[in-house]
Scaffold this active site. Structure first.
Site, PDB file in Angstrom:
ATOM      1  CE  LYS A 172       2.977  -7.777 -55.118  1.00  0.00           C
ATOM      2  NZ  LYS A 172       1.874  -7.170 -55.913  1.00  0.00           N
ATOM      3  CE  LYS A 221       2.236  -4.665 -63.027  1.00  0.00           C
ATOM      4  NZ  LYS A 221       0.798  -4.393 -62.805  1.00  0.00           N
ATOM      5  NE  ARG A 267      -5.065 -10.574 -56.543  1.00  0.00           N
ATOM      6  CZ  ARG A 267      -6.000  -9.775 -57.040  1.00  0.00           C
ATOM      7  NH1 ARG A 267      -7.252 -10.202 -57.198  1.00  0.00           N
ATOM      8  NH2 ARG A 267      -5.719  -8.530 -57.379  1.00  0.00           N
ATOM      9  CD  GLU A 279       2.184  -9.837 -58.978  1.00  0.00           C
ATOM     10  OE1 GLU A 279       1.304  -9.615 -59.840  1.00  0.00           O
ATOM     11  OE2 GLU A 279       2.624  -8.947 -58.225  1.00  0.00           O
ATOM     12  CG  ASP A 305       3.883  -7.319 -61.036  1.00  0.00           C
ATOM     13  OD1 ASP A 305       3.828  -8.207 -61.912  1.00  0.00           O
ATOM     14  OD2 ASP A 305       2.866  -6.810 -60.499  1.00  0.00           O
ATOM     15  CG  ASP A 341      -0.261  -7.535 -63.630  1.00  0.00           C
ATOM     16  OD1 ASP A 341       0.706  -7.622 -62.854  1.00  0.00           O
ATOM     17  OD2 ASP A 341      -0.651  -6.455 -64.137  1.00  0.00           O
ATOM     18  CG  ASP A 357       4.682  -5.301 -56.999  1.00  0.00           C
ATOM     19  OD1 ASP A 357       3.906  -4.712 -56.229  1.00  0.00           O
ATOM     20  OD2 ASP A 357       4.328  -6.254 -57.731  1.00  0.00           O
TER      21      ASP A 357
HETATM   22  N1  BES Z   1       1.840  -4.769 -58.232  1.00  0.00           N
HETATM   23  C1  BES Z   1       0.591  -4.626 -58.869  1.00  0.00           C
HETATM   24  C2  BES Z   1      -0.249  -3.522 -58.242  1.00  0.00           C
HETATM   25  C3  BES Z   1       0.178  -2.108 -58.512  1.00  0.00           C
HETATM   26  C4  BES Z   1      -0.217  -1.485 -59.680  1.00  0.00           C
HETATM   27  C5  BES Z   1       0.868  -1.409 -57.586  1.00  0.00           C
HETATM   28  C6  BES Z   1       0.139  -0.166 -59.898  1.00  0.00           C
HETATM   29  C7  BES Z   1       1.210  -0.081 -57.793  1.00  0.00           C
HETATM   30  C8  BES Z   1       0.843   0.538 -58.959  1.00  0.00           C
HETATM   31  C9  BES Z   1      -0.210  -5.913 -58.773  1.00  0.00           C
HETATM   32  O1  BES Z   1       0.535  -7.069 -58.817  1.00  0.00           O
HETATM   33  C10 BES Z   1      -1.127  -5.955 -59.940  1.00  0.00           C
HETATM   34  O2  BES Z   1      -0.640  -6.000 -61.032  1.00  0.00           O
HETATM   35  N2  BES Z   1      -2.428  -5.938 -59.684  1.00  0.00           N
HETATM   36  C11 BES Z   1      -3.380  -5.951 -60.728  1.00  0.00           C
HETATM   37  C12 BES Z   1      -4.498  -6.880 -60.340  1.00  0.00           C
HETATM   38  C13 BES Z   1      -5.482  -7.148 -61.438  1.00  0.00           C
HETATM   39  C14 BES Z   1      -4.812  -7.891 -62.579  1.00  0.00           C
HETATM   40  C15 BES Z   1      -6.626  -7.943 -60.892  1.00  0.00           C
HETATM   41  C16 BES Z   1      -3.908  -4.534 -60.910  1.00  0.00           C
HETATM   42  O3  BES Z   1      -4.082  -3.833 -59.926  1.00  0.00           O
HETATM   43  O4  BES Z   1      -4.070  -4.131 -62.056  1.00  0.00           O
HETATM   44 ZN    ZN Z   2       2.496  -6.920 -58.148  1.00  0.00          ZN
HETATM   45 MN    MN Z   3       0.912  -7.689 -60.814  1.00  0.00          MN
END
Ligand code: BES
Ligand code: ZN
Ligand code: MN
Length: 522
Positions: free
Chosen positions: A284, A296, A371, A369, A289, A367, A307
């Protein structure tokens, strides 16, 4: 800092450089083991006397990361030929109760401790004497020490005035030499070289990760990949926005919609021989992000420059492969890269996108994104390269941090053998993994009323549902997913892992590939 390694075939006593590092084995009781260890390290009576004195003061041989400085010029040599080194640094890592992998880790930690001790002085020429009688060869020992030294010497060359002056760390160099002893020279040199290549790859990954998002963009990934493509055995293909449109990669394009930086998909192929299996690695590469429209919170959002650490890991692995050049496996590395921002063209919650290959996805949360871009890349990678296995690596879910904290990477897989290979490699590399389950019960959370799937479920089991989403694209191909959200930065701080980007996954993947290549060729 420039760090180099070589083999020293002379007498340790005649080494007249800046620091002689002596690593002795910490035995059950310092009383019993020490004399013998010192003997094995070819130390002279005067030096042994000095060490005993330090020990009698209670200053040594109790803690793993403890070290002691001695100055040969200040010792009474009583007619004996003195050591010519300016300084001696003594360390005594515990080696007794450790299994092989734990011992590897302790040697790397020891290397990291040496690097941090040396950071405070100007010394450039360093000779290392390592303990004899460890349960593996001198060659293996040297390899682990090199990794600890090289990884522990890293600092990110940032944007501070004083970091860029002539006196800065960047301008310094360290030349490490390993006392050859009875070790087979050719193998010793080879092990040192290999360890150095893999450590250098980790440092490259850390550098990419630590760069702010305005200085590491999807175009920088593509440029890096292009440069790798000029190396022997590597071939690079870059897909830009136009190619993505042509191929119908609507998901990565959708994530990119809110950003002014164009997306990129870098593909780097490493070919050894046709008869060997092909591993597809997908990382990725989200260079920033913000969450997009499903934004966020502001606090800590700057961390989302990290990210892209999965993408960095894949780049770094490809870089190392070109230099190690081992046979037994073919590897295709893919890094889909984009920012996730909320510009006026951004995707909106509820939008439906069509993945490469035809799966429709309802984007209920912009968010989620990672996947989306991984789905397109995995589907395209499988269709184009027909790999025998797929491994993806991604900072995919906050839930991974909640679940396992900063010390274990989450592993999810549809294949036990592949999972086992990775667990094993993670142990060996000191980057432990923990496997989580998959299954239709979790997949249910992703059922959409308007499309084949939606991109986020409820809050429960977030790491698993994210993996379920990716699983949609792998079909029957053996596949493993590494969620490094907790370990890509702020990983367990160790003497050889600094704050900031850790470069996690690079050594685990290289180790898994190396073990695999060995088994294929036997
Ligand atoms: N890049 C983030 C995941 C992340 C969060 C990595 C905190 C490191 C620290 C990812 O893109 C994300 O935002 N995932 C969301 C998914 C949710 C919206 C289903 C998450 O984990 O909150
Ligand atoms: Zn992300
Ligand atoms: Mn995200």
């Amino acid at each position: 800092m420039k760090v180099s390694f070589q083999v020293y075939e002379g007498e340790p006593k005649s080494f007249s450089g800046d620091v002689l590092v002596v690593i002795v084995q910490q035995e059950q009781g310092p009383e019993q083991g020490l004399e013998q260890c010192l003997e094995q390290c070819l130390l002279s009576p005067a030096l042994k006397g000095a060490v005993s004195h330090v020990r009698d003061c209670g200053d040594f041989l109790n803690k793993a990361d403890q070290s002691v400085w001695l100055y040969p010029a200040l010792l009474d040599w009583q007619g004996e030929k003195p050591y010519l080194a300016k300084r001696i640094l003594l360390l005594a890592p515990a080696t007794e109760d450790a299994g092989r992998n734990e011992l590897r880790e302790r040697l790397r930690l020891c290397g990291g401790t040496i690097a941090s001790q040396l950071r405070q002085l100007r010394g450039e020429d360093i000779l290392l004497l390592w303990p004899q009688g460890l349960p593996f060869s001198d060659v293996e020992t040297a390899g682990q020490l090199v990794q600890g030294l090289a990884l522990g010497s890293y600092t990110f060359q940032g944007y501070k005035k004083e970091q860029n002056g002539t006196d800065s760390e960047a301008g310094q160099s360290r030349r490490y030499a390993f006392f050859s002893g009875d070790a087979p020279l050719k193998e010793l040199r080879k092990a040192i070289k290999q360890a150095q290549v893999s450590a250098q790859a980790v440092l490259s990954a850390r550098d990419m990760g630590n760069q702010p998002a305005n200085r590491w963009t999807p175009a920088d990934f593509a440029d890096y990949a292009e440069k790798l493509g000029t190396k022997k055995k590597l071939k690079t293909t870059i897909l830009g926005k136009a190619e993505m449109q042509e191929l119908g990669m609507e998901a990565i394009l959708a994530v990119n919609q809110g950003s002014a930086q164009p997306p990129s998909l870098s593909i780097i192929e490493y070919r050894s021989a046709k008869k060997y299996p092909t591993v597809l690695l997908v990382g990725k590469g989200l260079t920033f992000d913000s969450g997009g429209i499903s934004a966020k919170p502001a606090a800590g959002m700057e961390e989302m420059k990290f990210d892209m650490c999965g993408g960095a890991a894949v780049m770094a692995v490809m870089q190392a492969l070109a230099e190690l050049g081992f046979g037994g496996v073919n590897v295709v590395g893919m890094v889909p890269a984009t920012e996730n921002l909320s510009g006026s063209a951004a995707i909106k919650p509820g939008d439906v996108v069509r993945h490469f290959g035809g799966l429709h996805s309802e984007v209920v949360n912009t968010d989620a994104e990672g996947r989306l871009i991984l789905g397109d890349a995995i589907a395209y990678g499988i269709a184009t390269y027909a790999p025998d296995v797929v491994i993806d690596i991604a900072t995919l879910t906050g839930a991974a941090v909640v679940g396992l904290g900063h010390h274990y990477t989450c592993l999810l897989a549809n294949d036990d053998e592949l999972a086992q290979r990775l667990l094993q490699a993670g142990e060996e590399a000191g980057e432990p993994l923990w496997r989580l389950p998959l299954g239709p019960a979790y997949r249910k959370q992703l059922e959409s009323t308007v499309a084949d799937i939606k991109n986020a479920g409820d809050r429960s089991g977030g790491t698993i549902t994210a993996a379920c989403y990716l699983q949609e694209f792998v079909g029957e191909t053996p596949w493993a997913h590494l969620d490094i959200a907790g370990t890509a930065w702020n990983f367990t701080e160790k003497s050889y892992v600094p704050k900031g980007a850790s470069g996690t996954g690079v050594r685990t993947l290289l180790c898994a590939l190396a073990n695999w290549s060995k088994s294929e060729r036997n």
